[in-house]
Scaffold this motif. Structure first.
Motif, PDB file in Angstrom:
ATOM      1  N   ALA A  73      -8.259  12.306   1.872  1.00 42.20           N
ATOM      2  CA  ALA A  73      -9.407  11.813   2.641  1.00 42.20           C
ATOM      3  C   ALA A  73     -10.582  11.296   1.807  1.00 42.20           C
ATOM      4  CB  ALA A  73      -9.881  12.893   3.615  1.00 42.20           C
ATOM      5  N   PRO A  74     -10.993  11.975   0.731  1.00 46.50           N
ATOM      6  CA  PRO A  74     -12.140  11.456  -0.026  1.00 46.50           C
ATOM      7  C   PRO A  74     -11.900  10.080  -0.632  1.00 46.50           C
ATOM      8  CG  PRO A  74     -11.765  13.763  -0.548  1.00 46.50           C
ATOM      9  CD  PRO A  74     -10.576  13.317   0.260  1.00 46.50           C
ATOM     10  N   ILE A  75     -10.651   9.703  -0.850  1.00 45.07           N
ATOM     11  CA  ILE A  75     -10.352   8.372  -1.384  1.00 45.07           C
ATOM     12  C   ILE A  75     -10.066   7.403  -0.245  1.00 45.07           C
ATOM     13  CG2 ILE A  75      -8.726   7.005  -2.764  1.00 45.07           C
ATOM     14  CD1 ILE A  75      -8.502   9.302  -4.690  1.00 45.07           C
ATOM     15  N   GLY A  76      -9.031   7.666   0.517  1.00 43.14           N
ATOM     16  CA  GLY A  76      -8.719   6.821   1.668  1.00 43.14           C
ATOM     17  C   GLY A  76      -8.428   5.377   1.292  1.00 43.14           C
ATOM     18  N   VAL A  77      -8.318   4.529   2.290  1.00 48.53           N
ATOM     19  CA  VAL A  77      -8.007   3.112   2.070  1.00 48.53           C
ATOM     20  C   VAL A  77      -9.153   2.405   1.345  1.00 48.53           C
ATOM     21  CG1 VAL A  77      -7.540   0.907   3.197  1.00 48.53           C
ATOM     22  CG2 VAL A  77      -6.468   3.008   4.059  1.00 48.53           C
ATOM     23  N   ASP A  78     -10.386   2.696   1.740  1.00 43.68           N
ATOM     24  CA  ASP A  78     -11.534   2.035   1.109  1.00 43.68           C
ATOM     25  C   ASP A  78     -11.671   2.441  -0.353  1.00 43.68           C
ATOM     26  OD1 ASP A  78     -12.141   0.738   3.456  1.00 43.68           O
ATOM     27  OD2 ASP A  78     -13.640   2.209   4.090  1.00 43.68           O
ATOM     28  N   GLY A  79     -11.468   3.724  -0.612  1.00 39.93           N
ATOM     29  CA  GLY A  79     -11.557   4.194  -1.989  1.00 39.93           C
ATOM     30  C   GLY A  79     -10.477   3.592  -2.862  1.00 39.93           C
ATOM     31  N   SER A 128     -11.408   0.153  -3.755  1.00 39.66           N
ATOM     32  CA  SER A 128     -12.432   0.184  -4.791  1.00 39.66           C
ATOM     33  C   SER A 128     -11.816   0.425  -6.163  1.00 39.66           C
ATOM     34  CB  SER A 128     -13.457   1.276  -4.474  1.00 39.66           C
ATOM     35  OG  SER A 128     -14.423   1.382  -5.498  1.00 39.66           O
ATOM     36  N   ILE A 129     -10.885   1.370  -6.259  1.00 35.65           N
ATOM     37  CA  ILE A 129     -10.215   1.658  -7.526  1.00 35.65           C
ATOM     38  C   ILE A 129      -9.529   0.404  -8.064  1.00 35.65           C
ATOM     39  CG2 ILE A 129      -8.290   2.933  -8.582  1.00 35.65           C
ATOM     40  CD1 ILE A 129      -8.976   5.257  -6.664  1.00 35.65           C
ATOM     41  N   GLY A 130      -8.902  -0.347  -7.172  1.00 33.43           N
ATOM     42  CA  GLY A 130      -8.175  -1.548  -7.561  1.00 33.43           C
ATOM     43  C   GLY A 130      -9.057  -2.693  -8.011  1.00 33.43           C
ATOM     44  N   GLU A 131     -10.361  -2.560  -7.826  1.00 32.92           N
ATOM     45  CA  GLU A 131     -11.300  -3.609  -8.236  1.00 32.92           C
ATOM     46  C   GLU A 131     -12.061  -3.263  -9.511  1.00 32.92           C
ATOM     47  OE1 GLU A 131     -13.718  -3.753  -4.771  1.00 32.92           O
ATOM     48  OE2 GLU A 131     -12.336  -5.067  -3.638  1.00 32.92           O
ATOM     49  N   MET A 171       0.814  -1.206   0.000  1.00 33.99           N
ATOM     50  CA  MET A 171       0.000   0.000   0.000  1.00 33.99           C
ATOM     51  C   MET A 171       0.853   1.263   0.000  1.00 33.99           C
ATOM     52  SD  MET A 171      -3.080  -0.887  -0.296  1.00 33.99           S
ATOM     53  CE  MET A 171      -3.899   0.653   0.080  1.00 33.99           C
ATOM     54  N   ASP A 172       2.170   1.123   0.275  1.00 31.96           N
ATOM     55  CA  ASP A 172       3.033   2.296   0.232  1.00 31.96           C
ATOM     56  C   ASP A 172       2.998   2.950  -1.134  1.00 31.96           C
ATOM     57  OD1 ASP A 172       3.716   1.981   2.826  1.00 31.96           O
ATOM     58  OD2 ASP A 172       5.660   1.039   2.447  1.00 31.96           O
ATOM     59  N   ARG A 173       2.795   2.145  -2.148  1.00 37.10           N
ATOM     60  CA  ARG A 173       2.770   2.663  -3.515  1.00 37.10           C
ATOM     61  C   ARG A 173       1.701   3.739  -3.674  1.00 37.10           C
ATOM     62  NH1 ARG A 173       3.876  -0.647  -8.676  1.00 37.10           N
ATOM     63  NH2 ARG A 173       3.684   0.975 -10.250  1.00 37.10           N
ATOM     64  N   TYR A 174       0.569   3.562  -3.040  1.00 42.28           N
ATOM     65  CA  TYR A 174      -0.548   4.489  -3.182  1.00 42.28           C
ATOM     66  C   TYR A 174      -0.761   5.338  -1.928  1.00 42.28           C
ATOM     67  CZ  TYR A 174      -1.307   1.002  -6.814  1.00 42.28           C
ATOM     68  OH  TYR A 174      -1.126   0.143  -7.871  1.00 42.28           O
ATOM     69  N   SER A 175       0.255   5.436  -1.095  1.00 33.25           N
ATOM     70  CA  SER A 175       0.097   6.102   0.204  1.00 33.25           C
ATOM     71  C   SER A 175      -0.340   7.553   0.071  1.00 33.25           C
ATOM     72  CB  SER A 175       1.400   6.018   1.008  1.00 33.25           C
ATOM     73  OG  SER A 175       2.454   6.670   0.317  1.00 33.25           O
ATOM     74  N   ARG A 176       0.194   8.265  -0.921  1.00 36.52           N
ATOM     75  CA  ARG A 176      -0.193   9.676  -1.066  1.00 36.52           C
ATOM     76  C   ARG A 176      -1.625   9.809  -1.541  1.00 36.52           C
ATOM     77  NH1 ARG A 176       3.882   8.923   1.080  1.00 36.52           N
ATOM     78  NH2 ARG A 176       5.775  10.225   1.069  1.00 36.52           N
ATOM     79  N   GLN A 177      -2.105   8.798  -2.251  1.00 37.58           N
ATOM     80  CA  GLN A 177      -3.486   8.826  -2.721  1.00 37.58           C
ATOM     81  C   GLN A 177      -4.451   8.443  -1.609  1.00 37.58           C
ATOM     82  OE1 GLN A 177      -4.267   8.087  -6.997  1.00 37.58           O
ATOM     83  NE2 GLN A 177      -5.310   6.246  -6.299  1.00 37.58           N
ATOM     84  N   THR A 178      -4.061   7.489  -0.783  1.00 33.57           N
ATOM     85  CA  THR A 178      -4.939   7.093   0.321  1.00 33.57           C
ATOM     86  C   THR A 178      -4.957   8.148   1.422  1.00 33.57           C
ATOM     87  OG1 THR A 178      -3.133   5.820   1.325  1.00 33.57           O
ATOM     88  CG2 THR A 178      -4.658   4.626  -0.107  1.00 33.57           C
ATOM     89  N   LEU A 179      -3.913   8.952   1.510  1.00 36.93           N
ATOM     90  CA  LEU A 179      -3.908  10.059   2.479  1.00 36.93           C
ATOM     91  C   LEU A 179      -4.919  11.141   2.112  1.00 36.93           C
ATOM     92  CD1 LEU A 179      -0.096  10.541   3.212  1.00 36.93           C
ATOM     93  CD2 LEU A 179      -1.871   9.881   4.857  1.00 36.93           C
TER      94      LEU A 179
END
Length: 342
Positions: free
Chosen positions: A11-17, A20-23, A1-9
């Motif tokens: 808030a509107p996307i976060g870990v759940d978002g 979802s993108i990955g699916e 998840m480090d790869r997408y850490s700046r994107q998950t930080l």
């Protein structure tokens, strides 16, 4: 998840978002300027799967703005879909990339969307033939799509949700279309980047489960003239529209409403007959003025106009037919048609 850490930080996307993108599975039609920009951004963002369809190959003039390609691709004339896949897999090997070298047709797209579970359709095409097919496919199968186009320093984008927003056919009854293309008036890379930014932002909202945050307005801009417009087009939804109205018929999926092509017997020529609904009713005079304004020499009489481009002579008739002389390749003829008359 480090790869997408700046994107998950974010808030509107976060870990759940991000999960979802990955699916999600995205269908991208066109691997030119808009296509390569959208594809790279989504692959870097971690989309689960992306299917890319394009009929063309890499040319030297593409390198100014089509960011996935290099000189080697142009030298070898690699199909854009193939070259794009090779580069994208180097960027993110976790993403499944399906590349198809093909000319999109209504039957092909209908079967593909029926068989695959697409979450989003992305427009990166260079002509309204395919866009109108995409529009009807979106409405028929209930899949959102994002329209985008650019030429010169101008760009436009609009996100279409079946059953909610106006569709592209609704808009074209009101929004005027110009006849200019990148091949006749050029294009600057920042205009491409701006349209890509709007399309990718909307795509990420949809793919991460934040549909409520999507922009329901049509966005257009001219970077050179410092103009930006965000237009509320909700009132343009037409209940009588045959693509999205109360009595849907999906007219652009019907054979009679598709562009017809034929190699003329005994002649090194291809005839293109555009669908009546796409011809726009432009007069020969209007076409002549458009071409002349772009420095193209035109010969004309009351019945037709003809002009020479890229080693081929094109002859346009008042009924919308166009003869492309100097080739028997339908794909080449269609490319020239869309560049200068489509």
């Amino acid at each position: 998840m480090d790869r997408y850490s700046r994107q998950t930080l974010f808030a509107p996307i976060g870990v759940d978002g991000q999960k979802s993108i990955g699916e999600k599975h995205v269908l991208l039609i066109g691997a030119g300027a808009l296509g390569t920009g959208n594809a790279e951004a989504l692959v870097r963002a971690g989309v689960g799967k992306i299917t890319i369809i394009d009929r063309d190959y890499v040319e030297w003039s593409n390198l100014q703005r089509q960011q996935l390609y290099c000189e080697k691709d142009a030298h070898e004339k690699l199909p854009k879909a193939v070259a794009a896949k090779e580069r994208l897999q180097l960027i993110n090997s976790e993403v499944e990339i399906n590349a198809q070298v093909a000319d999109v047709t209504a039957d092909m797209l209908d079967a593909l969307v029926k068989d695959e579970c697409f979450d989003l359709l992305l427009d990166a095409t260079d002509n309204f033939d395919i866009r109108m097919i995409m529009n009807d496919i979106s409405q028929k199968h209930g899949v959102p799509w994002i329209y985008g186009a650019c030429v010169g320093s101008y760009g436009i984008s609009f996100t279409i949700f079946p059953g909610e927003t106006p569709c592209l056919q609704c808009l074209l009854k009101t929004v005027p279309l110009g006849g200019a293309t990148c091949d006749t008036v050029g294009i600057i890379a920042p205009a491409v980047g701006m349209v890509v930014a709007h399309q990718v932002a909307e795509a990420l909202k949809i793919l991460s489960g934040n549909v409520k945050d999507c922009n329901r307005k049509l966005v257009s801009f001219d970077l050179w003239k410092n103009q930006y417009v965000s237009l509320n087009v909700a009132g343009l939804k037409n209940l009588e529209c045959l693509s999205c109205g109360e009595n849907k018929a999906y007219p652009f999926l019907s054979f009679e409403n598709q562009t017809k092509t034929a190699v003329l017997c005994g002649r090194d020529s291809v005839q293109i007959r555009p669908a009546e609904t796409l011809s726009g009713g432009r007069s020969l005079r209007a076409i002549k003025e458009l071409l002349t304004s772009q420095g193209i020499g035109v010969e004309a009489n009351p019945y037709l106009i003809s002009f020479q481009v890229e080693g081929h002579r094109l002859v346009a008739f008042q009924d919308g037919r166009v003869l492309v002389h100097g080739t028997k390749e339908i794909a080449r003829a269609k490319t020239l048609y869309h560049r200068y008359l489509g």
